[in-house]
Write an enzyme that holds these catalytic residues in place. Structure first.
Site, mmCIF file in Angstrom:
data_model
loop_
_atom_site.group_PDB
_atom_site.id
_atom_site.type_symbol
_atom_site.label_atom_id
_atom_site.label_comp_id
_atom_site.label_asym_id
_atom_site.label_seq_id
_atom_site.Cartn_x
_atom_site.Cartn_y
_atom_site.Cartn_z
ATOM 1 N N ARG A 1 0.721 -0.731 -0.154
ATOM 2 C CA ARG A 1 0.359 -0.079 0.010
ATOM 3 C C ARG A 1 0.460 1.002 0.043
ATOM 4 O O ARG A 1 2.135 1.109 0.295
ATOM 5 C CB ARG A 1 -0.683 0.193 1.167
ATOM 6 N N ARG B 1 -1.846 10.941 2.519
ATOM 7 C CA ARG B 1 -2.539 11.466 3.342
ATOM 8 C C ARG B 1 -3.253 13.008 2.737
ATOM 9 O O ARG B 1 -2.064 14.039 2.549
ATOM 10 C CB ARG B 1 -1.174 11.762 4.195
ATOM 11 N N ARG C 1 19.774 -7.185 1.502
ATOM 12 C CA ARG C 1 20.640 -6.276 1.127
ATOM 13 C C ARG C 1 22.095 -5.082 1.886
ATOM 14 O O ARG C 1 21.000 -5.501 2.501
ATOM 15 C CB ARG C 1 19.328 -4.854 0.311
ATOM 16 N N ARG D 1 19.904 9.081 1.037
ATOM 17 C CA ARG D 1 19.474 9.621 1.790
ATOM 18 C C ARG D 1 20.719 10.243 2.460
ATOM 19 O O ARG D 1 21.737 9.552 2.946
ATOM 20 C CB ARG D 1 18.630 9.721 2.911
ATOM 21 N N GLU E 1 23.637 7.591 2.840
ATOM 22 C CA GLU E 1 23.504 6.514 3.068
ATOM 23 C C GLU E 1 23.642 5.339 1.352
ATOM 24 O O GLU E 1 22.805 6.145 0.663
ATOM 25 C CB GLU E 1 22.048 6.342 3.472
ATOM 26 N N TYR F 1 12.977 -8.091 8.346
ATOM 27 C CA TYR F 1 13.000 -6.844 8.997
ATOM 28 C C TYR F 1 12.185 -6.811 10.429
ATOM 29 O O TYR F 1 10.252 -6.410 10.209
ATOM 30 C CB TYR F 1 12.423 -5.936 7.970
ATOM 31 N N ASP G 1 11.230 -3.915 13.584
ATOM 32 C CA ASP G 1 11.694 -2.756 14.361
ATOM 33 C C ASP G 1 12.002 -2.621 15.807
ATOM 34 O O ASP G 1 11.546 -3.987 16.138
ATOM 35 C CB ASP G 1 10.184 -1.497 13.980
HETATM 36 C C1 LIG Z 1 19.369 1.409 8.306
HETATM 37 C C2 LIG Z 1 18.419 0.974 9.411
HETATM 38 C C3 LIG Z 1 17.632 1.897 9.878
HETATM 39 C C4 LIG Z 1 16.614 1.017 10.920
HETATM 40 N N1 LIG Z 1 15.757 2.189 11.433
HETATM 41 C C5 LIG Z 1 14.909 2.342 12.689
HETATM 42 C C6 LIG Z 1 14.270 2.752 13.182
HETATM 43 O O1 LIG Z 1 14.109 4.314 12.517
HETATM 44 N N2 LIG Z 1 13.337 2.659 14.298
HETATM 45 C C7 LIG Z 1 13.003 1.965 14.559
HETATM 46 O O2 LIG Z 1 12.271 0.424 14.726
HETATM 47 N N3 LIG Z 1 14.027 0.169 13.798
HETATM 48 C C8 LIG Z 1 15.023 0.705 12.816
HETATM 49 N N4 LIG Z 1 15.853 -0.522 12.356
HETATM 50 C C9 LIG Z 1 15.970 -1.195 12.689
HETATM 51 C C10 LIG Z 1 17.043 -1.929 13.850
HETATM 52 O O3 LIG Z 1 17.948 -1.052 13.744
HETATM 53 C C11 LIG Z 1 15.902 -3.293 14.326
HETATM 54 O O4 LIG Z 1 14.985 -3.404 15.669
HETATM 55 C C12 LIG Z 1 16.977 -3.769 15.466
HETATM 56 O O5 LIG Z 1 18.839 -2.961 16.070
HETATM 57 C C13 LIG Z 1 17.345 -5.008 15.940
HETATM 58 O O6 LIG Z 1 18.376 -5.957 16.791
HETATM 59 P P1 LIG Z 1 18.531 -7.082 17.122
HETATM 60 O O7 LIG Z 1 19.625 -7.437 18.333
HETATM 61 O O8 LIG Z 1 18.334 -8.359 16.204
HETATM 62 O O9 LIG Z 1 20.014 -6.950 15.984
HETATM 63 P P2 LIG Z 1 21.266 -6.196 15.929
HETATM 64 O O10 LIG Z 1 21.542 -4.942 16.212
HETATM 65 O O11 LIG Z 1 22.185 -6.268 14.878
HETATM 66 O O12 LIG Z 1 22.504 -7.109 16.892
HETATM 67 C C14 LIG Z 1 23.112 -8.380 16.331
HETATM 68 C C15 LIG Z 1 24.520 -8.667 17.416
HETATM 69 O O13 LIG Z 1 25.276 -9.356 17.297
HETATM 70 C C16 LIG Z 1 25.824 -9.510 17.088
HETATM 71 N N5 LIG Z 1 27.130 -10.809 16.408
HETATM 72 C C17 LIG Z 1 25.821 -11.037 15.104
HETATM 73 N N6 LIG Z 1 26.605 -12.788 14.756
HETATM 74 C C18 LIG Z 1 27.732 -12.882 15.847
HETATM 75 C C19 LIG Z 1 28.404 -13.558 15.757
HETATM 76 N N7 LIG Z 1 29.047 -14.861 15.312
HETATM 77 N N8 LIG Z 1 29.176 -14.273 17.408
HETATM 78 C C20 LIG Z 1 29.207 -12.896 17.478
HETATM 79 N N9 LIG Z 1 28.246 -11.712 17.974
HETATM 80 C C21 LIG Z 1 27.880 -11.374 16.754
HETATM 81 C C22 LIG Z 1 26.578 -8.754 15.658
HETATM 82 O O14 LIG Z 1 27.627 -7.870 16.039
HETATM 83 C C23 LIG Z 1 25.465 -7.485 16.448
HETATM 84 O O15 LIG Z 1 26.355 -6.191 17.702
HETATM 85 C C24 LIG Z 1 16.772 0.005 11.377
HETATM 86 C C25 LIG Z 1 17.334 -0.711 9.957
HETATM 87 C C26 LIG Z 1 18.154 -0.812 9.516
HETATM 88 C C27 LIG Z 1 18.910 -1.617 8.707
#
Ligand SMILES: Cc1cc2nc3c(=O)[nH]c(=O)nc-3n(C[C@H](O)[C@H](O)[C@H](O)COP(=O)(O)OP(=O)(O)OC[C@H]3O[C@@H](n4cnc5c(N)ncnc54)[C@H](O)[C@@H]3O)c2cc1C
Length: 377
Positions: free
Chosen positions: A173, A177, A259, A291, A311, A359, A361
């Site tokens: 969608r 707005r 990506r 951006r 970016e 993905y 948030d």
């Molecule tokens: C560009 C971008 C913009 C975003 N903007 C928003 C936003 O505006 N608002 C929002 O709500 N969310 C946003 N998000 C989503 C947000 O980043 C995620 O929800 C969140 O960071 C996920 O947390 P996580 O702990 O699952 O993963 P991560 O933050 O990726 O943590 C995983 C960790 O595991 C570690 N790791 C991986 N493999 C290993 C290994 N083998 N050994 C040891 N360590 C390891 C990594 O180094 C990392 O530190 C965005 C994401 C991106 C990519």
């Protein structure tokens, strides 16, 4: 000597940190490791002259879930930042999300009826039957001007492909707005943590042993070797793994696709205000970045000088930073095959955006981590 932990948590991102905070509160002993040299995963912010730089892209916390908002507010005070991004197309500046400010700038109209009429006219004039690709989907939802100026180039840069070669489902969608409201998110709770995101994770991990620059596989191997040699080693009952699920299984079924992004940071100590907004999208294809983020505007201009990040979307290959999962049919099938393997790993939990190949948030990550805690503990 053997040191024993209840959980080895792999990853100091939001998922791993919420889990270890809650597990520790319930009397469990956790060891948290991360292969990076800093905590906080992708929400890591670095402070430079009072500016909190979002190292892995702009992160705005927003949620409709009051409980999650209250939970996060235990670890930080959130400011009243409202995400109101802008777009630049060939030197023209537009408000996002697509709203009356955008339509007024595009066509010089004033009322919602005039805007609706303009969009309807453009859609009615299109020779589109059954929708076959993203271009046709976007055109049939928003008309030619919004598509050509604000969607086409941006989407093609993001995916590295022509919109006619992209599947329609990517745009399910398109929120149009018909009010003069530039607030990107419709969630009632929104803000940026005062003091940056890293401080949140520091609080969550306070009192917990953390080892950085420590990769899971190497750590596991080194502990096994130490045990075999009769040296000091670390043991644990269970692992919470928040890294890539295919990497955990040594890519035995093939690799999941992502990506990637490249961030180009420019420090401008002499400039007070570079672009006047936290986020500006560049929607023409000829400009290679999607951006520019100006970090100080997340905290209303606090800090000296300014820092911006461009970016650039990138294709991904094994070894690159995985940012966005490509949840098409092929990858989703491969992921479910990996989940089948995961279900046979008795003492390993898989969580977070990489462990669950989706993905997420931030609010959804916190919610999922809390649900795992409830189930597990
Ligand atoms: C560009 C971008 C913009 C975003 N903007 C928003 C936003 O505006 N608002 C929002 O709500 N969310 C946003 N998000 C989503 C947000 O980043 C995620 O929800 C969140 O960071 C996920 O947390 P996580 O702990 O699952 O993963 P991560 O933050 O990726 O943590 C995983 C960790 O595991 C570690 N790791 C991986 N493999 C290993 C290994 N083998 N050994 C040891 N360590 C390891 C990594 O180094 C990392 O530190 C965005 C994401 C991106 C990519």
């Amino acid at each position: 000597m053997k040191e024993h932990f209840n959980y080895l948590v792999v990853g100091t991102g939001l998922f791993g940190s919420v889990f270890s905070y809650e597990a520790s509160r319930r009397g469990k002993k956790c060891l948290v490791i991360d292969k990076r040299d800093h905590i906080a995963g992708n929400i890591y912010t670095r402070e430079v002259r009072g500016i909190h730089v979002h190292e892995y892209g702009a992160h705005i916390f927003h949620t409709s879930n009051r409980e999650i908002w209250d939970y996060m507010s235990r670890f930080a005070e959130f400011n009243h930042f409202i995400n109101s991004p802008m777009a630049i197309y060939k030197g023209e500046i537009y408000n996002l999300p697509f709203n009356m400010n955008t339509f007024s700038k595009l066509w010089g109209i004033k009322t919602p009826d005039e805007a609706r009429e303009k969009i309807r006219e453009q859609i009615d004039g299109l020779p589109i039957g059954e929708i076959r690709n993203l271009e046709e989907q976007a055109l049939s939802l928003a008309g030619t001007d919004v598509y050509e100026k604000l969607i086409k180039g941006y989407t093609e840069k993001q995916w590295g492909r022509d919109c006619r070669e992209l599947p329609a489902f990517i745009i399910k969608r398109l929120p149009l707005r018909f009010t003069y409201d530039n607030n990107y998110f419709s969630d009632p709770y929104q803000g940026i943590p005062v003091g940056g995101y890293t401080a949140i994770i520091e609080k969550m991990l306070e009192g917990t042993e953390v080892r950085l620059s420590t990769d899971y596989r190497e750590f596991e191997k080194s502990q096994k070797t130490a045990a075999e040699r009769g040296e000091d080693f670390i043991s644990y009952d269970k692992v919470l793994y928040t890294g890539m699920i295919d990497e955990y299984f040594d890519y035995c079924l093939g690799n999941l696709e992502y990506r990637s992004l490249q961030f180009e940071v420019e420090d401008m100590p002499e400039c007070d205000n570079y672009q006047g907004n936290a986020v500006i999208n560049y929607t023409e294809r000829e400009i290679p970045y999607t951006r520019i983020i100006e970090h100080k505007h997340f905290e209303f201009g606090k800090g000296e000088g300014t820092i911006i990040t461009r970016e650039y979307p990138r294709s991904w290959k094994k070894g690159d930073e995985p940012y966005y999962p490509v949840n098409d049919e092929k990858n989703n099938k491969l992921f479910s095959d990996y989940m089948e393997l995961a279900s046979r790993e008795e003492n390993v939990l898989f969580g977070g955006r990489l462990g669950q190949y989706r993905y997420y948030d931030m609010d959804k990550v916190v919610e999922a981590a809390l649900q795992m805690v409830e189930k597990e503990l």
